[in-house]
Structure formats: C-alpha cells, structure tokens
Design a protein around this motif. Structure first.
Motif, PDB file in Angstrom:
ATOM      1  N   ARG A   1      -1.750   2.935   8.898  1.00  0.00           N
ATOM      2  CA  ARG A   1      -1.292   2.609   9.262  1.00  0.00           C
ATOM      3  C   ARG A   1      -0.726   2.160  10.809  1.00  0.00           C
ATOM      4  O   ARG A   1      -0.280   2.131  11.806  1.00  0.00           O
ATOM      5  CB  ARG A   1      -2.252   1.181   9.364  1.00  0.00           C
ATOM      6  N   GLN A   2       0.860   2.324   9.996  1.00  0.00           N
ATOM      7  CA  GLN A   2       1.610   1.333  10.975  1.00  0.00           C
ATOM      8  C   GLN A   2       2.416   3.257  10.927  1.00  0.00           C
ATOM      9  O   GLN A   2       2.900   3.177  12.420  1.00  0.00           O
ATOM     10  CB  GLN A   2       2.970   0.841   9.841  1.00  0.00           C
ATOM     11  N   LEU A   3       2.957   3.849  10.080  1.00  0.00           N
ATOM     12  CA  LEU A   3       3.551   5.525   9.774  1.00  0.00           C
ATOM     13  C   LEU A   3       3.117   6.861  10.608  1.00  0.00           C
ATOM     14  O   LEU A   3       3.296   7.471  10.336  1.00  0.00           O
ATOM     15  CB  LEU A   3       4.396   5.370   8.393  1.00  0.00           C
ATOM     16  N   GLY A   4       1.128   6.399  10.581  1.00  0.00           N
ATOM     17  CA  GLY A   4       0.470   7.847  10.725  1.00  0.00           C
ATOM     18  C   GLY A   4       0.501   8.747   9.878  1.00  0.00           C
ATOM     19  O   GLY A   4       0.443   8.002   8.773  1.00  0.00           O
ATOM     20  N   LYS A   5       0.575  10.115  10.167  1.00  0.00           N
ATOM     21  CA  LYS A   5      -0.282  10.507   9.251  1.00  0.00           C
ATOM     22  C   LYS A   5       0.742  11.439   8.587  1.00  0.00           C
ATOM     23  O   LYS A   5       1.631  11.412   9.662  1.00  0.00           O
ATOM     24  CB  LYS A   5      -1.140  11.277  10.040  1.00  0.00           C
ATOM     25  N   THR A   6       1.255  11.537   7.569  1.00  0.00           N
ATOM     26  CA  THR A   6       2.573  11.918   6.654  1.00  0.00           C
ATOM     27  C   THR A   6       2.236  12.631   5.398  1.00  0.00           C
ATOM     28  O   THR A   6       1.274  12.513   5.016  1.00  0.00           O
ATOM     29  CB  THR A   6       3.174  10.919   5.716  1.00  0.00           C
ATOM     30  N   THR A   7       2.797  13.963   5.801  1.00  0.00           N
ATOM     31  CA  THR A   7       2.082  15.071   4.242  1.00  0.00           C
ATOM     32  C   THR A   7       3.396  14.091   3.169  1.00  0.00           C
ATOM     33  O   THR A   7       4.798  14.113   3.810  1.00  0.00           O
ATOM     34  CB  THR A   7       3.292  16.239   5.021  1.00  0.00           C
TER      35      THR A   7
ATOM     36  N   GLU B   1      -9.487  -0.294  -0.456  1.00  0.00           N
ATOM     37  CA  GLU B   1      -9.624   0.978   0.674  1.00  0.00           C
ATOM     38  C   GLU B   1      -8.401   0.832   1.236  1.00  0.00           C
ATOM     39  O   GLU B   1      -7.981   2.113   2.254  1.00  0.00           O
ATOM     40  CB  GLU B   1     -10.772   0.530   1.297  1.00  0.00           C
ATOM     41  N   LEU B   2      -7.874  -0.348   1.370  1.00  0.00           N
ATOM     42  CA  LEU B   2      -6.429   0.034   2.363  1.00  0.00           C
ATOM     43  C   LEU B   2      -5.425  -0.297   1.735  1.00  0.00           C
ATOM     44  O   LEU B   2      -5.571  -2.175   1.429  1.00  0.00           O
ATOM     45  CB  LEU B   2      -6.972  -1.134   3.541  1.00  0.00           C
ATOM     46  N   VAL B   3      -4.557   0.027   0.977  1.00  0.00           N
ATOM     47  CA  VAL B   3      -2.765  -0.723  -0.059  1.00  0.00           C
ATOM     48  C   VAL B   3      -1.938  -1.182   0.869  1.00  0.00           C
ATOM     49  O   VAL B   3      -1.294  -0.275   1.787  1.00  0.00           O
ATOM     50  CB  VAL B   3      -2.548   0.673  -0.565  1.00  0.00           C
ATOM     51  N   THR B   4      -1.784  -2.291   1.294  1.00  0.00           N
ATOM     52  CA  THR B   4      -0.819  -2.454   1.552  1.00  0.00           C
ATOM     53  C   THR B   4       0.094  -3.526   1.206  1.00  0.00           C
ATOM     54  O   THR B   4       0.570  -3.463  -0.018  1.00  0.00           O
ATOM     55  CB  THR B   4      -1.493  -4.002   2.324  1.00  0.00           C
TER      56      THR B   4
ATOM     57  N   HIS C   1       1.836  -0.015   5.578  1.00  0.00           N
ATOM     58  CA  HIS C   1       3.476  -0.261   4.509  1.00  0.00           C
ATOM     59  C   HIS C   1       3.641  -1.272   5.458  1.00  0.00           C
ATOM     60  O   HIS C   1       4.073  -0.630   6.607  1.00  0.00           O
ATOM     61  CB  HIS C   1       4.567   0.811   4.014  1.00  0.00           C
ATOM     62  N   HIS C   2       4.404  -2.091   5.516  1.00  0.00           N
ATOM     63  CA  HIS C   2       4.949  -3.372   6.255  1.00  0.00           C
ATOM     64  C   HIS C   2       6.061  -3.282   6.330  1.00  0.00           C
ATOM     65  O   HIS C   2       7.024  -3.233   5.580  1.00  0.00           O
ATOM     66  CB  HIS C   2       3.801  -4.341   6.137  1.00  0.00           C
ATOM     67  N   PRO C   3       6.618  -4.407   7.321  1.00  0.00           N
ATOM     68  CA  PRO C   3       8.529  -4.146   7.842  1.00  0.00           C
ATOM     69  C   PRO C   3       8.459  -5.148   6.827  1.00  0.00           C
ATOM     70  O   PRO C   3       7.590  -6.192   6.277  1.00  0.00           O
ATOM     71  CB  PRO C   3       7.830  -4.259   9.500  1.00  0.00           C
ATOM     72  N   LEU C   4       9.766  -5.055   6.127  1.00  0.00           N
ATOM     73  CA  LEU C   4      10.173  -6.242   5.384  1.00  0.00           C
ATOM     74  C   LEU C   4      11.158  -7.717   5.982  1.00  0.00           C
ATOM     75  O   LEU C   4      11.371  -7.548   6.999  1.00  0.00           O
ATOM     76  CB  LEU C   4      11.330  -6.147   4.175  1.00  0.00           C
ATOM     77  N   LEU C   5      10.855  -9.191   5.586  1.00  0.00           N
ATOM     78  CA  LEU C   5      11.468  -9.709   6.060  1.00  0.00           C
ATOM     79  C   LEU C   5      13.012  -9.948   6.168  1.00  0.00           C
ATOM     80  O   LEU C   5      12.812  -9.635   5.238  1.00  0.00           O
ATOM     81  CB  LEU C   5      10.758 -11.315   4.841  1.00  0.00           C
ATOM     82  N   THR C   6      13.184  -9.950   7.289  1.00  0.00           N
ATOM     83  CA  THR C   6      14.944 -10.113   7.216  1.00  0.00           C
ATOM     84  C   THR C   6      15.981 -11.101   7.729  1.00  0.00           C
ATOM     85  O   THR C   6      14.850 -12.007   8.069  1.00  0.00           O
ATOM     86  CB  THR C   6      15.641  -8.930   7.988  1.00  0.00           C
ATOM     87  N   ASP C   7      17.209 -11.019   7.158  1.00  0.00           N
ATOM     88  CA  ASP C   7      17.702 -12.408   7.821  1.00  0.00           C
ATOM     89  C   ASP C   7      18.336 -12.103   9.063  1.00  0.00           C
ATOM     90  O   ASP C   7      17.419 -10.550  10.383  1.00  0.00           O
ATOM     91  CB  ASP C   7      19.136 -13.040   7.064  1.00  0.00           C
TER      92      ASP C   7
END
Ligand code: GLU
Length: 273
Positions: free
Chosen positions: A160-166, A200-203, A231-237
């Motif tokens: 959902r974030q990165l689109g379609k990937t080969t 159905e949705l791997v997060t 794949h969600h962004p990571l928490l950063t400082d």
C-alpha cells in the motif's frame, strides 16, 4: 476489513517502535481481525518471560486481538511439512558449511550486509551428502534459489505504501530454510504462518520490506495465496535516526513506571502515523 497481525519476537520488552507496529496493524485491520503471533523459534534469543510482558503491554495500550495467540515454537510440524514439500520438489539441499567456511568462500556481502552463500554444497554428489548426514555432521537446509526462481517465473507483490514491486529474491542467494537445531527459518515460518492464519494484509516496519522478496517466492513455491503488504515508516529520533534498543530507547514498561499513560503514547503514535 482485512485480517492483520503483529508478530513480535520475545527477545526483550516492547519498545515504542513495537507499539507503533502493533497499533499500525490493529488500525489497518479496519475493524476486521487483528491477530498477535509470537515468533519464538530462535531458542537462543527468545525468552518465555517476555511473552507475558509483551501481551501485558499490548493490553495496557488498549489493543484487543483475536485468540488464540499463535506461538511459533508450538508449530514446528507445520514448518517441517513446508520444508518437506520444497524438498519433494527437488528445490533444497543440505549445507554442511560453518559460518567461517562461508566467510572464507565469500567475496562480497550483499546490500543488507549479510553474506550471500556461494553455493558450495549445492555441488556435492548425492553419495557424499548421504555419507555426511550419516556421519552426524550438522547441516542446514538451503533453497536452491536458481531452480526455485525458474520454477515460478517472475513474481510481483503489492504494497500500500511502496506500490507494485517485482520480487527479486535472487539477491539473497540460496537462503537457509531450516537448521538442525531450529528446523525452520524466519522466512519460512512467517510465510507459512501468515497463510495458515489467513492474514490478508501483512503490516510491518519498512526495514523488513526486503524480506518480502523471499516471502513472495516461498508463497508461490508452497502454493499459498498472496496477501497485500503495507510496510510502515519507522519511528525516528529528531535527527531522523531509527530508534533502537541499543541506543537505550526506553521500554514501554519503563515509560509506564515513570508515569507515562497509554493514551499519551497512543496520541504520540497517532501523530506520527
Ligand atoms: N518477528 C519479527 C520482528 O520482531 C517481525 C516479523 C514480521 O512482521 O514479519 O522483527
């Protein structure tokens, strides 16, 4: 309303980054099913006492999940069946190399910093393999990556974030799918479990997105349905660096002790998301 999951490894108490992953997965289920899975196949790093602590922290955050919680160490039969299936397809081989054998034989690490196995044991004669196994030599089971890729052709996965990937699993070489002391690997267990649990949705965090290349391949080889990924962004400082245990990022337990409330953590995560 997809089925999602949060799949922590009980190697320590949960941190804020884990809380983000858990809340993200629960929200992404949009009122569908939210599952929790304990990924504890690595007996050297995982501790049973952390399982209770993880579930306690999730409940404190106000999350609700469907029971039972799947605990990987209770399901080695499922993983062995998957290994046998790949074995039956002629896509695996035993590898007797130690880590230092591999280091010596490998010239360049791949982008993730891990060494790509040079395929030494792929070339062993059948008789030699049998002799070594009978002599009790420890071995891992590896996937013959080239044959595996040839079997399924080009694959893609959708995020959902990165689109379609080969899918590019070849970059990892002949991955280990089982070891003598742990008859399953992270890649194999995750793939099998997500399918068995109907996820159905791997997060998960974007730091694990690379693994999806391999999971996509294993899904195809095992004839399992393909989920969607997020794949969600990571928490950063404040300097943009990923929070990590090694930097002394505090556990939820410690934050709780110091008086932080669950709702202030949820607000902070909601703002981040
Ligand atoms: N058990 C993994 C971890 O704690 C997560 C695996 C996954 O979500 O696929 O990092």
């Amino acid at each position: 309303m997809p089925t999602t999951r949060f799949a922590p490894s009980p190697t320590g108490h949960l941190h804020l980054g884990h809380a983000l992953s858990a809340v993200f997965a629960q929200r992404a289920s949009e009122g569908g099913s939210f599952l929790v899975r304990i990924e504890d196949i690595d007996g050297t790093r995982c501790r049973p006492e952390f399982v209770g602590s993880i579930l306690d922290d999730l409940a404190w955050l106000g999350l609700e999940w469907q029971t039972p919680v799947r605990v990987q160490s209770e399901h080695f039969d499922d993983y062995e069946r998957a290994v046998a299936l790949l074995d039956g397809e002629g896509l695996t081989y035993p590898c007797f190399c130690s880590r230092s054998d591999i280091r010596r034989a490998t010239e360049a690490p791949h982008s993730g910093g891990e060494q790509v196995y040079p395929g030494t044991c792929r070339a062993l004669e059948v008789a030699e393999r049998q002799d070594r196994i009978l002599s009790g030599a420890p071995y891992a089971i590896r996937l013959d990556m080239e044959s595996a890729r040839a079997r399924v052709g080009t694959l893609t996965w959708t995020d959902r974030q990165l689109g379609k990937t080969t899918a590019r699993p070849g970059q990892f070489g002949d991955i280990v799918i089982a070891r003598k002391e742990t008859p399953a690997s992270y890649h194999l267990c995750v793939t099998v479990d997500d399918a068995i649990q109907g996820v159905e949705l791997v997060t998960r965090g974007v730091d694990l997105a690379e693994c999806t290349h391999v999971h996509r391949l294993l899904r195809a080889l095992l004839g399992l349905p393909e989920p969607e990924y997020w794949h969600h962004p990571l928490l950063t400082d404040d300097k943009g660096k990923k929070l990590s245990k090694r930097d002394g990022d505090e556990t939820l337990k410690a934050m709780r002790r110091e008086g932080t409330t669950a709702s202030s953590i949820l607000n902070l995560l909601a703002a981040w998301l």
